[in-house]
Design an enzyme around this catalytic site. Structure first.
Site, mmCIF file in Angstrom:
data_model
loop_
_atom_site.group_PDB
_atom_site.id
_atom_site.type_symbol
_atom_site.label_atom_id
_atom_site.label_comp_id
_atom_site.label_asym_id
_atom_site.label_seq_id
_atom_site.Cartn_x
_atom_site.Cartn_y
_atom_site.Cartn_z
ATOM 1 N N ASP A 202 0.820 -1.218 0.000
ATOM 2 C CA ASP A 202 0.000 0.000 0.000
ATOM 3 C C ASP A 202 0.853 1.265 0.000
ATOM 4 O O ASP A 202 0.541 2.241 -0.679
ATOM 5 C CB ASP A 202 -0.927 0.019 1.212
ATOM 6 N N LEU B 64 -25.400 24.731 -7.101
ATOM 7 C CA LEU B 64 -26.323 25.865 -7.080
ATOM 8 C C LEU B 64 -27.567 25.506 -6.288
ATOM 9 O O LEU B 64 -28.005 24.359 -6.294
ATOM 10 C CB LEU B 64 -26.753 26.206 -8.510
ATOM 11 N N GLU C 234 -28.628 32.154 -18.029
ATOM 12 C CA GLU C 234 -27.974 31.171 -18.903
ATOM 13 C C GLU C 234 -28.681 29.818 -18.808
ATOM 14 O O GLU C 234 -28.853 29.303 -17.715
ATOM 15 C CB GLU C 234 -26.502 31.003 -18.464
ATOM 16 N N LYS D 72 -29.410 26.131 -18.313
ATOM 17 C CA LYS D 72 -28.609 25.179 -17.533
ATOM 18 C C LYS D 72 -28.587 23.835 -18.257
ATOM 19 O O LYS D 72 -29.587 23.128 -18.297
ATOM 20 C CB LYS D 72 -29.211 25.027 -16.144
HETATM 21 S S1 IVH Z 1 -22.342 28.159 -12.717
HETATM 22 C C1 IVH Z 1 -20.950 28.628 -8.516
HETATM 23 N N1 IVH Z 1 -23.518 28.156 -15.038
HETATM 24 O O1 IVH Z 1 -25.092 23.384 -12.800
HETATM 25 C C2 IVH Z 1 -21.526 28.510 -9.860
HETATM 26 N N2 IVH Z 1 -23.490 26.127 -13.817
HETATM 27 O O2 IVH Z 1 -25.787 22.950 -9.830
HETATM 28 C C3 IVH Z 1 -21.674 27.107 -10.306
HETATM 29 N N3 IVH Z 1 -24.526 24.227 -14.955
HETATM 30 O O3 IVH Z 1 -22.299 21.777 -11.515
HETATM 31 C C4 IVH Z 1 -21.834 26.826 -11.707
HETATM 32 N N4 IVH Z 1 -25.086 25.326 -16.775
HETATM 33 O O4 IVH Z 1 -22.799 21.480 -13.944
HETATM 34 C C5 IVH Z 1 -23.192 27.432 -13.956
HETATM 35 N N5 IVH Z 1 -24.486 28.333 -17.107
HETATM 36 C C6 IVH Z 1 -24.166 27.586 -16.054
HETATM 37 C C7 IVH Z 1 -24.483 26.207 -15.956
HETATM 38 C C8 IVH Z 1 -24.135 25.508 -14.799
HETATM 39 C C9 IVH Z 1 -25.104 24.159 -16.171
HETATM 40 C C10 IVH Z 1 -24.413 23.112 -13.996
HETATM 41 C C11 IVH Z 1 -23.010 22.792 -13.578
HETATM 42 C C12 IVH Z 1 -22.993 22.839 -12.065
HETATM 43 C C13 IVH Z 1 -24.450 22.769 -11.748
HETATM 44 C C14 IVH Z 1 -24.748 23.514 -10.482
#
Ligand code: IVH
Length: 680
Positions: free
Chosen positions: A41, A87, A120, A122
């Site tokens: 290990d 988020l 934006e 998602k």
């Molecule tokens: S910002 C602190 N922008 O959503 C800010 N996230 O639940 C965090 N995601 O893991 C991310 N589109 O996979 C941001 N325009 C966007 C996004 C986005 C998709 C996803 C990302 C993140 C998740 C957060």
């Protein structure tokens, strides 16, 4: 010189690999180990450590390249320079109003007129973080647990949307570009492999051991944010998105700057109506405060920023029949009714379980076995039953009798009375608070090894359940004393997967105090409270001492730890089984003192309390300023208080108490000066 050094390092590395190969050969092929497990290990760890420190080191015989029980085992773990957060979700107008209200209050604004959002879509894919040094793509990581990701550089390298070299102007010397890896719906349909939905396909492809396989699946990448950056002179998200485009990234064409909640909702509806026409899955809209200065002031709570939210799309719905109502017992003893329904496809996912939330919900909606119900599924949220079709109800159907005894251990169940809301809780709970109830115990152990707690690779929920069945695990500490011999005799466990499991467990024996506290699953002590406790106590022994002297004085003062949390901690420490568990864990683990925040240790652990109204700055922001500079906020005037900060109309009693205890009393402007002058 550097080259020479690298050659030397490579030589050492290859020597180690050669020895490991010899050990492997003896162990796996001849079943006759030539060294002790610990020697093996240690060697493995040294190799992985070398790879972490020197990214040019690679070998097909490295433990990081070997297949284990889970694809993630193939990848080297790397810490994100800046954590990848998640988020918070909003589902309706009210959630958005609250989100904006909190921002307005935190920033102590008069109204929200000036707040601009970057809206934006998602994308429902897999997030990745791409590190560029002097404009060159050098390393790509998956999100992992947000703190530590997996090095999936080789796979990301196969994605044509990811620029290998940045073009254009203003390229920072170092930057982590973050975005979403996904697969187009039209490409998904063409795939031969069976995946439930495009997201799973993208995830599976990205975690392939062999980049050649990844290459065959047409993955796409859209960029939207950054983590760490050096010399980036940009003041808002709109500018940043433009910059991304100039550097050669794809950004979402639907991104838009918007003011006002009504307009956000209008845009949300607009995109939602176009959802079917868009060739990739989106599950909502992310709203981010556009201004980076405001983002910085707003900061984070637990794992999510205060300055952004994901507004989910209304879900997909379908109808099905309930053939059984099962009562699940959770980690805190909560009895959750779950409807077992005839499997139905809702938006590409086969749903066979839907939550009924709690006893009150069943009563209110009069939900019964045999009913035809509407089931809703919104993105990654657990599907739920939203309505009963009474017209279709069978005449002989009977009201559902919610059990009054715990279905797992037979203990009494209760609904707690909430002194603040003056109502009984909607949730019924099993009173067995510890390891005496099988279901609670299993859930506690699952929580213990979960991502945000010990994060033990290869000990998923199913494995915990099967180890429980086999009596290999009864308490958290059993994880550190597993009978590996017995496990290697089990179906589906080869020598390699056992070795991998052992390695992951050994690897997690060093743990920070906050994660340790969180992992215990004490009710009302989530990640944020665990952090507050560990920041104050600092030393694990002081945490353990809570169980000996019942001396809670130090933590009673922590702002954020209230009566509920103290009661819960007292209950936890007065339970003998918990004390045994703690004692056993102590023997097996190295719990690391909470690190002092040295970089910004301007206030040097001094304690502050506010009284009266602060002008031009909210309490919440003042609190976060203090905490960012390693000060602490406490909620009582006591000998432990260093500064009482007075705003307008302070409470006279507090001032008098402070005077009596010789606590320094300062004005708001003195306070702000203190934060600024010593800063720099
Ligand atoms: S910002 C602190 N922008 O959503 C800010 N996230 O639940 C965090 N995601 O893991 C991310 N589109 O996979 C941001 N325009 C966007 C996004 C986005 C998709 C996803 C990302 C993140 C998740 C957060």
């Amino acid at each position: 010189m550097i080259k020479k050094n690298n050659l030397k390092i490579k030589e050492i590395y290859l020597k180690k690999i050669k020895i490991l190969k010899k050990y492997n050969e003896a162990y796996f092929n001849k079943s006759r180990p030539i060294v002790d497990d610990s020697v093996y290990d240690d060697l493995k760890k040294e190799i992985l450590q070398l790879e972490t420190n020197h990214t040019f080191l690679k070998s097909a015989d490295s433990p990081s390249a070997n297949v284990g029980f889970k694809p993630s085992k193939n990848f080297k773990k790397v810490k994100h320079i800046v954590p990848m957060l998640s988020l918070n979700n909003a589902f309706d107008r009210e959630d958005l109003v609250n989100f904006e209200k909190k921002i307005v209050n935190f920033l102590s604004l008069k109204n929200s007129d000036l707040l601009q959002y970057s809206a934006e879509p998602k994308i429902d894919g897999i997030s990745a973080s791409l590190f560029y040094k002097d404009g060159k793509f050098v390393q790509g990581l998956s999100r992992g647990d947000g703190v530590e990701g997996e090095d999936i550089t080789n796979n990301l390298n196969t994605i044509t949307d990811i620029p290998k070299v940045l073009i254009g102007n203003n390229i920072p010397s170092e930057i982590d570009i973050r975005g979403e890896v996904f697969i187009r719906n039209s490409d998904f349909k063409k795939l031969n492999e069976i995946f439930a939905n495009p997201r799973n396909a993208a995830s599976g492809s990205l975690r392939q051991k062999n980049p050649e396989k990844t290459k065959k699946i047409p993955l796409k990448f859209i960029a939207y944010t950054f983590g760490y950056s050096k010399k980036l002179n940009i003041s808002n998200q709109l500018q940043f998105l433009k910059m991304l485009k100039n550097w050669g990234f794809k950004v979402n064409n639907f991104n838009k700057i918007i003011k006002g909640i009504d307009n956000l909702i209008q845009y949300h509806n607009e995109i939602e109506s176009k959802r079917k026409e868009i060739d990739f899955d989106i599950d909502g809209i992310v709203y981010k405060i556009n201004d980076f200065g405001l983002q910085k002031r707003l900061g984070f709570v637990a794992n999510a920023p205060r300055w952004a939210i994901a507004h989910k799309f209304s879900s997909n719905k379908s109808t099905s029949e309930i053939f059984k109502i099962e009562i699940q017992v959770g980690r805190t003893g909560a009895l959750t009714p779950v409807a077992k329904i005839k499997p139905v496809n809702i938006g590409g996912v086969l749903v066979s379980n839907a939550t009924l939330h709690n006893e009150d919900e069943i009563e209110r909606k009069d939900i019964r076995v045999g009913d035809i119900v509407t089931v809703e599924r919104a993105g990654d949220v657990i599907p739920r039953v939203i309505a009963v079709d009474f017209k279709k109800r069978n005449k002989n159907s009977k009201k559902f009798n919610f059990p009054t005894k715990c279905p797992s251990c037979g203990s009494k169940t209760i609904k707690e009375y909430n002194r603040i809301t003056k109502k009984f809780d909607a949730v019924r709970r099993c009173v067995n608070d510890g390891y005496g109830c099988e279901k609670i115990a299993i859930e506690k152990i699952k929580h213990f090894v979960s991502k945000e707690a010990f994060n033990i690779d290869g000990l998923g929920k199913k494995i915990i359940e099967s180890f429980w069945e086999l009596k290999l695990i009864r308490y958290p500490q059993d994880i550190f004393n597993l009978d590996y011999k017995k496990i290697s005799d089990l179906d589906g466990w080869g020598n390699l997967s056992v070795a991998n499991l052992k390695y992951s467990i050994e690897d997690k024996k060093n743990i920070s105090l906050s994660k340790f506290i969180y992992s215990l699953g004490i009710r009302h002590i989530g990640q944020e409270n665990a952090k507050l406790l560990s920041k104050t106590l600092k030393n694990p022994n002081k945490f353990f001492a809570l169980g000996i002297g019942n001396n809670f004085e130090e933590i009673i003062n922590i702002d954020g730890i209230g009566e509920t949390q103290i009661k819960s901690l007292k209950d936890f420490f007065s339970n003998e089984k918990n004390l045994i568990v703690l004692n056993e864990l102590k023997k097996n683990l190295k719990i690391i003192n909470e690190k002092e925040v040295s970089k910004n240790n301007i206030l040097g652990e001094k304690t502050f309390m506010f009284t009266g109204k602060l002008v031009g700055i909210s309490r919440a922001e003042a609190k976060s300023l203090v905490e960012n500079k390693s000060g602490k906020i406490i909620s009582n005037v006591s000998k432990k208080l260093n500064f009482l900060v007075t705003g307008e109309k302070p409470t006279v009693r507090k001032i008098n108490d402070a005077k009596n205890l010789n606590v320094k009393i300062i004005s708001q402007s003195e306070f702000l000066k203190m934060l600024n002058t010593k800063d720099s």
